[in-house]
Design a protein around this motif. Sequence first.
Motif, PDB file in Angstrom:
ATOM      1  N   SER A 157       0.829  -1.208   0.000  1.00  0.00           N
ATOM      2  CA  SER A 157       0.000   0.000   0.000  1.00  0.00           C
ATOM      3  C   SER A 157       0.860   1.253   0.000  1.00  0.00           C
ATOM      4  O   SER A 157       0.485   2.260  -0.601  1.00  0.00           O
ATOM      5  N   ILE A 158       2.015   1.210   0.649  1.00  0.00           N
ATOM      6  CA  ILE A 158       2.929   2.361   0.625  1.00  0.00           C
ATOM      7  C   ILE A 158       3.442   2.597  -0.795  1.00  0.00           C
ATOM      8  O   ILE A 158       3.506   3.738  -1.255  1.00  0.00           O
ATOM      9  N   PHE A 159       3.794   1.507  -1.495  1.00  0.00           N
ATOM     10  CA  PHE A 159       4.239   1.656  -2.882  1.00  0.00           C
ATOM     11  C   PHE A 159       3.137   2.255  -3.757  1.00  0.00           C
ATOM     12  O   PHE A 159       3.409   3.074  -4.630  1.00  0.00           O
ATOM     13  N   TYR A 160       1.905   1.852  -3.536  1.00  0.00           N
ATOM     14  CA  TYR A 160       0.799   2.389  -4.325  1.00  0.00           C
ATOM     15  C   TYR A 160       0.534   3.853  -3.996  1.00  0.00           C
ATOM     16  O   TYR A 160       0.092   4.612  -4.845  1.00  0.00           O
ATOM     17  N   LEU A 161       0.774   4.270  -2.778  1.00  0.00           N
ATOM     18  CA  LEU A 161       0.549   5.668  -2.404  1.00  0.00           C
ATOM     19  C   LEU A 161       1.573   6.597  -3.031  1.00  0.00           C
ATOM     20  O   LEU A 161       1.247   7.722  -3.407  1.00  0.00           O
ATOM     21  N   TYR A 162       2.818   6.143  -3.140  1.00  0.00           N
ATOM     22  CA  TYR A 162       3.883   7.014  -3.615  1.00  0.00           C
ATOM     23  C   TYR A 162       4.437   6.608  -4.972  1.00  0.00           C
ATOM     24  O   TYR A 162       5.368   7.204  -5.459  1.00  0.00           O
ATOM     25  N   GLY A 163       3.871   5.632  -5.580  1.00  0.00           N
ATOM     26  CA  GLY A 163       4.354   5.149  -6.869  1.00  0.00           C
ATOM     27  C   GLY A 163       3.903   6.017  -8.023  1.00  0.00           C
ATOM     28  O   GLY A 163       3.252   7.054  -7.865  1.00  0.00           O
ATOM     29  N   GLU A 164       4.259   5.565  -9.212  1.00  0.00           N
ATOM     30  CA  GLU A 164       3.946   6.299 -10.436  1.00  0.00           C
ATOM     31  C   GLU A 164       2.446   6.306 -10.731  1.00  0.00           C
ATOM     32  O   GLU A 164       1.889   7.306 -11.164  1.00  0.00           O
ATOM     33  N   ASN A 165       1.779   5.187 -10.496  1.00  0.00           N
ATOM     34  CA  ASN A 165       0.358   5.055 -10.790  1.00  0.00           C
ATOM     35  C   ASN A 165      -0.420   5.041  -9.475  1.00  0.00           C
ATOM     36  O   ASN A 165      -0.835   3.998  -8.987  1.00  0.00           O
ATOM     37  N   LYS A 166      -0.629   6.209  -8.913  1.00  0.00           N
ATOM     38  CA  LYS A 166      -1.287   6.321  -7.606  1.00  0.00           C
ATOM     39  C   LYS A 166      -2.742   5.885  -7.701  1.00  0.00           C
ATOM     40  O   LYS A 166      -3.401   6.106  -8.703  1.00  0.00           O
ATOM     41  N   GLY A 167      -3.212   5.318  -6.638  1.00  0.00           N
ATOM     42  CA  GLY A 167      -4.599   4.889  -6.606  1.00  0.00           C
ATOM     43  C   GLY A 167      -4.823   3.905  -5.482  1.00  0.00           C
ATOM     44  O   GLY A 167      -3.917   3.591  -4.715  1.00  0.00           O
ATOM     45  N   PRO A 168      -6.032   3.402  -5.386  1.00  0.00           N
ATOM     46  CA  PRO A 168      -6.354   2.461  -4.301  1.00  0.00           C
ATOM     47  C   PRO A 168      -5.651   1.121  -4.494  1.00  0.00           C
ATOM     48  O   PRO A 168      -5.386   0.696  -5.611  1.00  0.00           O
ATOM     49  N   LEU A 169      -5.356   0.469  -3.400  1.00  0.00           N
ATOM     50  CA  LEU A 169      -4.696  -0.833  -3.422  1.00  0.00           C
ATOM     51  C   LEU A 169      -5.677  -1.941  -3.794  1.00  0.00           C
ATOM     52  O   LEU A 169      -5.334  -2.892  -4.472  1.00  0.00           O
ATOM     53  N   ILE A 170      -6.940  -1.787  -3.381  1.00  0.00           N
ATOM     54  CA  ILE A 170      -7.959  -2.807  -3.607  1.00  0.00           C
ATOM     55  C   ILE A 170      -8.864  -2.399  -4.768  1.00  0.00           C
ATOM     56  O   ILE A 170      -9.343  -1.278  -4.840  1.00  0.00           O
ATOM     57  N   PHE A 171      -9.104  -3.336  -5.678  1.00  0.00           N
ATOM     58  CA  PHE A 171      -9.963  -3.138  -6.831  1.00  0.00           C
ATOM     59  C   PHE A 171     -11.319  -3.773  -6.540  1.00  0.00           C
ATOM     60  O   PHE A 171     -11.383  -4.898  -6.047  1.00  0.00           O
ATOM     61  N   LYS A 172     -12.390  -3.060  -6.808  1.00  0.00           N
ATOM     62  CA  LYS A 172     -13.743  -3.546  -6.548  1.00  0.00           C
ATOM     63  C   LYS A 172     -14.492  -3.656  -7.875  1.00  0.00           C
ATOM     64  O   LYS A 172     -14.475  -2.723  -8.679  1.00  0.00           O
ATOM     65  N   GLN A 173     -15.131  -4.808  -8.100  1.00  0.00           N
ATOM     66  CA  GLN A 173     -15.839  -5.021  -9.355  1.00  0.00           C
ATOM     67  C   GLN A 173     -17.119  -5.810  -9.113  1.00  0.00           C
ATOM     68  O   GLN A 173     -17.172  -6.671  -8.236  1.00  0.00           O
ATOM     69  N   LYS A 174     -18.141  -5.504  -9.909  1.00  0.00           N
ATOM     70  CA  LYS A 174     -19.393  -6.257  -9.834  1.00  0.00           C
ATOM     71  C   LYS A 174     -19.258  -7.527 -10.642  1.00  0.00           C
ATOM     72  O   LYS A 174     -18.707  -7.529 -11.737  1.00  0.00           O
TER      73      LYS A 174
END
Length: 121
Positions: A59-76
């Motif tokens: 989650s730290i990598f996702y917060l400060y990485g190149e492609n910022k965004g949520p760590l968890i993906f939600k789909q129907k």
Amino acid sequence: MNLSDLGYSKDIPVQSSIREVPASMPNTSKIYAVCKRTLDIILALIGLIILSPGFIILSIFYLYGENKGPLIFKQKRVGKNGKVFFIYKFRSMVVDADKKLKENRILYQRALAKMLYPLKL
């Protein structure tokens, strides 16, 4: 809600390989199912506890990485008897990848072709 609400074409046949379990299961099968479900939950909780430090690092990598965004993906998704449910999984693609895919017609057709190829329709 139906499949077309989720962005699926009505022309795509949906095959199910899940066998229906008869309602009149013997008692031994019911005991087995309860024990198996309990064991599944306990082992999943143990796994989450053991892997949680790795989740925090990701989650730290996702917060400060190149492609910022949520760590968890939600789909129907559509489940048994057409019931719609949400699936949660780690995001391994760009943010809003499903929307970007549907906007680009060529990419969407390629993705559908790859998905349907194993079915050999």
